[in-house]
Design a protein around this motif. Structure first.
Motif, PDB file in Angstrom:
ATOM      1  N   ILE A 155     -50.725  -1.242 -33.084  1.00 36.88           N
ATOM      2  CA  ILE A 155     -50.120  -1.258 -34.417  1.00 36.88           C
ATOM      3  C   ILE A 155     -50.428  -2.559 -35.142  1.00 36.88           C
ATOM      4  O   ILE A 155     -50.706  -2.559 -36.348  1.00 36.88           O
ATOM      5  CB  ILE A 155     -48.598  -0.987 -34.316  1.00 36.88           C
ATOM      6  N   ASP A 156     -50.437  -3.696 -34.442  1.00 33.01           N
ATOM      7  CA  ASP A 156     -50.764  -4.974 -35.081  1.00 33.01           C
ATOM      8  C   ASP A 156     -52.183  -4.969 -35.643  1.00 33.01           C
ATOM      9  O   ASP A 156     -52.440  -5.555 -36.694  1.00 33.01           O
ATOM     10  CB  ASP A 156     -50.602  -6.134 -34.102  1.00 33.01           C
ATOM     11  N   THR A 157     -53.111  -4.315 -34.951  1.00 34.35           N
ATOM     12  CA  THR A 157     -54.490  -4.203 -35.431  1.00 34.35           C
ATOM     13  C   THR A 157     -54.529  -3.383 -36.720  1.00 34.35           C
ATOM     14  O   THR A 157     -55.223  -3.735 -37.677  1.00 34.35           O
ATOM     15  CB  THR A 157     -55.382  -3.563 -34.354  1.00 34.35           C
ATOM     16  N   ALA A 158     -53.775  -2.302 -36.761  1.00 33.63           N
ATOM     17  CA  ALA A 158     -53.721  -1.462 -37.963  1.00 33.63           C
ATOM     18  C   ALA A 158     -53.132  -2.245 -39.139  1.00 33.63           C
ATOM     19  O   ALA A 158     -53.660  -2.200 -40.257  1.00 33.63           O
ATOM     20  CB  ALA A 158     -52.903  -0.205 -37.688  1.00 33.63           C
ATOM     21  N   VAL A 159     -52.052  -2.986 -38.898  1.00 32.75           N
ATOM     22  CA  VAL A 159     -51.434  -3.784 -39.958  1.00 32.75           C
ATOM     23  C   VAL A 159     -52.411  -4.850 -40.444  1.00 32.75           C
ATOM     24  O   VAL A 159     -52.545  -5.084 -41.649  1.00 32.75           O
ATOM     25  CB  VAL A 159     -50.105  -4.399 -39.476  1.00 32.75           C
ATOM     26  N   GLY A 160     -53.128  -5.469 -39.535  1.00 34.75           N
ATOM     27  CA  GLY A 160     -54.131  -6.458 -39.924  1.00 34.75           C
ATOM     28  C   GLY A 160     -55.200  -5.865 -40.818  1.00 34.75           C
ATOM     29  O   GLY A 160     -55.633  -6.491 -41.797  1.00 34.75           O
ATOM     30  N   PHE A 161     -55.633  -4.664 -40.526  1.00 40.17           N
ATOM     31  CA  PHE A 161     -56.630  -3.973 -41.348  1.00 40.17           C
ATOM     32  C   PHE A 161     -56.080  -3.747 -42.755  1.00 40.17           C
ATOM     33  O   PHE A 161     -56.781  -3.936 -43.755  1.00 40.17           O
ATOM     34  CB  PHE A 161     -57.012  -2.644 -40.685  1.00 40.17           C
ATOM     35  N   MET A 162     -54.797  -3.378 -42.857  1.00 46.87           N
ATOM     36  CA  MET A 162     -54.186  -3.117 -44.168  1.00 46.87           C
ATOM     37  C   MET A 162     -53.997  -4.384 -44.993  1.00 46.87           C
ATOM     38  O   MET A 162     -53.878  -4.309 -46.216  1.00 46.87           O
ATOM     39  CB  MET A 162     -52.852  -2.405 -43.987  1.00 46.87           C
ATOM     40  N   VAL A 167     -52.151   0.203 -50.731  1.00 48.02           N
ATOM     41  CA  VAL A 167     -51.185  -0.219 -49.715  1.00 48.02           C
ATOM     42  C   VAL A 167     -51.266  -1.733 -49.546  1.00 48.02           C
ATOM     43  O   VAL A 167     -52.333  -2.326 -49.590  1.00 48.02           O
ATOM     44  CB  VAL A 167     -51.429   0.517 -48.369  1.00 48.02           C
ATOM     45  N   GLY A 168     -50.103  -2.359 -49.385  1.00 42.80           N
ATOM     46  CA  GLY A 168     -50.009  -3.771 -49.068  1.00 42.80           C
ATOM     47  C   GLY A 168     -49.209  -3.925 -47.785  1.00 42.80           C
ATOM     48  O   GLY A 168     -48.800  -2.934 -47.175  1.00 42.80           O
ATOM     49  N   VAL A 169     -48.991  -5.162 -47.386  1.00 40.93           N
ATOM     50  CA  VAL A 169     -48.195  -5.443 -46.183  1.00 40.93           C
ATOM     51  C   VAL A 169     -47.199  -6.539 -46.515  1.00 40.93           C
ATOM     52  O   VAL A 169     -47.590  -7.613 -46.985  1.00 40.93           O
ATOM     53  CB  VAL A 169     -49.090  -5.881 -44.997  1.00 40.93           C
ATOM     54  N   ILE A 170     -45.916  -6.264 -46.306  1.00 39.62           N
ATOM     55  CA  ILE A 170     -44.862  -7.253 -46.487  1.00 39.62           C
ATOM     56  C   ILE A 170     -44.048  -7.287 -45.199  1.00 39.62           C
ATOM     57  O   ILE A 170     -43.582  -6.241 -44.730  1.00 39.62           O
ATOM     58  CB  ILE A 170     -43.965  -6.912 -47.693  1.00 39.62           C
ATOM     59  N   ASP A 171     -43.896  -8.486 -44.642  1.00 39.80           N
ATOM     60  CA  ASP A 171     -43.150  -8.649 -43.381  1.00 39.80           C
ATOM     61  C   ASP A 171     -43.659  -7.701 -42.297  1.00 39.80           C
ATOM     62  O   ASP A 171     -42.880  -7.035 -41.605  1.00 39.80           O
ATOM     63  CB  ASP A 171     -41.647  -8.438 -43.600  1.00 39.80           C
ATOM     64  N   ASP A 172     -44.982  -7.608 -42.178  1.00 38.50           N
ATOM     65  CA  ASP A 172     -45.649  -6.780 -41.166  1.00 38.50           C
ATOM     66  C   ASP A 172     -45.403  -5.282 -41.333  1.00 38.50           C
ATOM     67  O   ASP A 172     -45.623  -4.515 -40.398  1.00 38.50           O
ATOM     68  CB  ASP A 172     -45.271  -7.219 -39.745  1.00 38.50           C
ATOM     69  N   ALA A 173     -44.944  -4.858 -42.509  1.00 42.09           N
ATOM     70  CA  ALA A 173     -44.725  -3.436 -42.775  1.00 42.09           C
ATOM     71  C   ALA A 173     -45.613  -2.998 -43.941  1.00 42.09           C
ATOM     72  O   ALA A 173     -45.652  -3.678 -44.975  1.00 42.09           O
ATOM     73  CB  ALA A 173     -43.267  -3.168 -43.115  1.00 42.09           C
ATOM     74  N   MET A 226     -37.343  -5.307 -56.682  1.00 40.37           N
ATOM     75  CA  MET A 226     -38.092  -6.114 -57.656  1.00 40.37           C
ATOM     76  C   MET A 226     -38.961  -7.193 -57.017  1.00 40.37           C
ATOM     77  O   MET A 226     -40.153  -7.290 -57.314  1.00 40.37           O
ATOM     78  CB  MET A 226     -37.156  -6.738 -58.688  1.00 40.37           C
ATOM     79  N   GLU A 227     -38.404  -8.028 -56.175  1.00 41.54           N
ATOM     80  CA  GLU A 227     -39.217  -9.108 -55.598  1.00 41.54           C
ATOM     81  C   GLU A 227     -40.260  -8.559 -54.624  1.00 41.54           C
ATOM     82  O   GLU A 227     -41.333  -9.143 -54.462  1.00 41.54           O
ATOM     83  CB  GLU A 227     -38.341 -10.184 -54.970  1.00 41.54           C
ATOM     84  N   LEU A 228     -39.974  -7.422 -53.996  1.00 38.00           N
ATOM     85  CA  LEU A 228     -40.983  -6.766 -53.160  1.00 38.00           C
ATOM     86  C   LEU A 228     -42.133  -6.254 -54.019  1.00 38.00           C
ATOM     87  O   LEU A 228     -43.301  -6.343 -53.619  1.00 38.00           O
ATOM     88  CB  LEU A 228     -40.352  -5.614 -52.367  1.00 38.00           C
ATOM     89  N   LEU A 229     -41.830  -5.725 -55.205  1.00 35.86           N
ATOM     90  CA  LEU A 229     -42.878  -5.266 -56.126  1.00 35.86           C
ATOM     91  C   LEU A 229     -43.758  -6.428 -56.578  1.00 35.86           C
ATOM     92  O   LEU A 229     -44.978  -6.283 -56.680  1.00 35.86           O
ATOM     93  CB  LEU A 229     -42.251  -4.566 -57.331  1.00 35.86           C
ATOM     94  N   VAL A 230     -43.159  -7.585 -56.821  1.00 31.13           N
ATOM     95  CA  VAL A 230     -43.922  -8.774 -57.195  1.00 31.13           C
ATOM     96  C   VAL A 230     -44.837  -9.188 -56.044  1.00 31.13           C
ATOM     97  O   VAL A 230     -46.032  -9.437 -56.239  1.00 31.13           O
ATOM     98  CB  VAL A 230     -42.980  -9.933 -57.593  1.00 31.13           C
ATOM     99  N   GLU A 231     -44.300  -9.251 -54.839  1.00 31.48           N
ATOM    100  CA  GLU A 231     -45.106  -9.634 -53.671  1.00 31.48           C
ATOM    101  C   GLU A 231     -46.224  -8.625 -53.419  1.00 31.48           C
ATOM    102  O   GLU A 231     -47.364  -8.988 -53.111  1.00 31.48           O
ATOM    103  CB  GLU A 231     -44.198  -9.757 -52.444  1.00 31.48           C
ATOM    104  N   TYR A 232     -45.913  -7.345 -53.562  1.00 29.30           N
ATOM    105  CA  TYR A 232     -46.913  -6.276 -53.421  1.00 29.30           C
ATOM    106  C   TYR A 232     -48.049  -6.469 -54.428  1.00 29.30           C
ATOM    107  O   TYR A 232     -49.223  -6.427 -54.073  1.00 29.30           O
ATOM    108  CB  TYR A 232     -46.222  -4.927 -53.619  1.00 29.30           C
ATOM    109  N   PHE A 233     -47.717  -6.681 -55.693  1.00 34.35           N
ATOM    110  CA  PHE A 233     -48.737  -6.857 -56.725  1.00 34.35           C
ATOM    111  C   PHE A 233     -49.629  -8.049 -56.392  1.00 34.35           C
ATOM    112  O   PHE A 233     -50.853  -7.966 -56.488  1.00 34.35           O
ATOM    113  CB  PHE A 233     -48.097  -7.048 -58.102  1.00 34.35           C
TER     114      PHE A 233
END
Length: 141
Positions: A9-16, A40-46, A96-103
């Motif tokens: 799963i860590d490899t998949a998250v790294g790819f994303m 797709v983005g990654v925030i806090d390994d998700a 809201m702050e997750l949307l900012v980090e995602y962008f």
């Protein structure tokens, strides 16, 4: 990794983290699958995706949180991964702050963050936050 086992799963998250083009699969009420192109983005390994409160994918995930993502490079052909996951829908104002980090992760800096935040509110944006339960492929055929 043994043959026939899932990708780490860590490899998949790294790819994303560096590849944002994806197709999201959700389940319609009748059991059929809806496919949607997403970034797709990654925030806090998700893995995370921005959506609208009124979008069918959001409605599907609120009813049935199971989802799959197929993530590929910008070149389309080449490396790719998939994940099976469950999804939590994060609504405004918490999103809201997750949307900012995602962008920032997917597109870089916005020229006017106040305008961006107003647009997110106007569009009734949510964050789809995925918990990966399985990742693959573990090999290419």
């Amino acid at each position: 990794m043994r043959e026939g086992t899932s990708m780490d799963i860590d490899t998949a998250v790294g790819f994303m983290r560096t590849n944002h083009r994806a197709v999201l699969a959700t389940n319609r009420r009748d059991g059929s699958v809806q496919l949607t192109p997403v970034a797709v983005g990654v925030i806090d390994d998700a893995p995370v995706v921005s959506s609208r409160e009124t979008a069918f994918k959001t409605k599907h995930l609120l009813r049935d949180p199971r989802a799959s993502l197929c993530v590929m490079t910008d070149g389309f052909y080449g490396e790719w991964i998939y994940v099976d996951a469950t999804c939590e829908v994060v609504h405004l104002p918490d999103a809201m702050e997750l949307l900012v980090e995602y962008f920032r992760q997917v597109s870089g800096e916005h020229p006017d963050w106040d305008e961006y935040r107003a647009a997110m509110t106007r569009d009734q944006r949510v964050i789809l936050k995925f918990t990966i339960v399985k990742a693959g492929p573990d090999r290419h055929g």
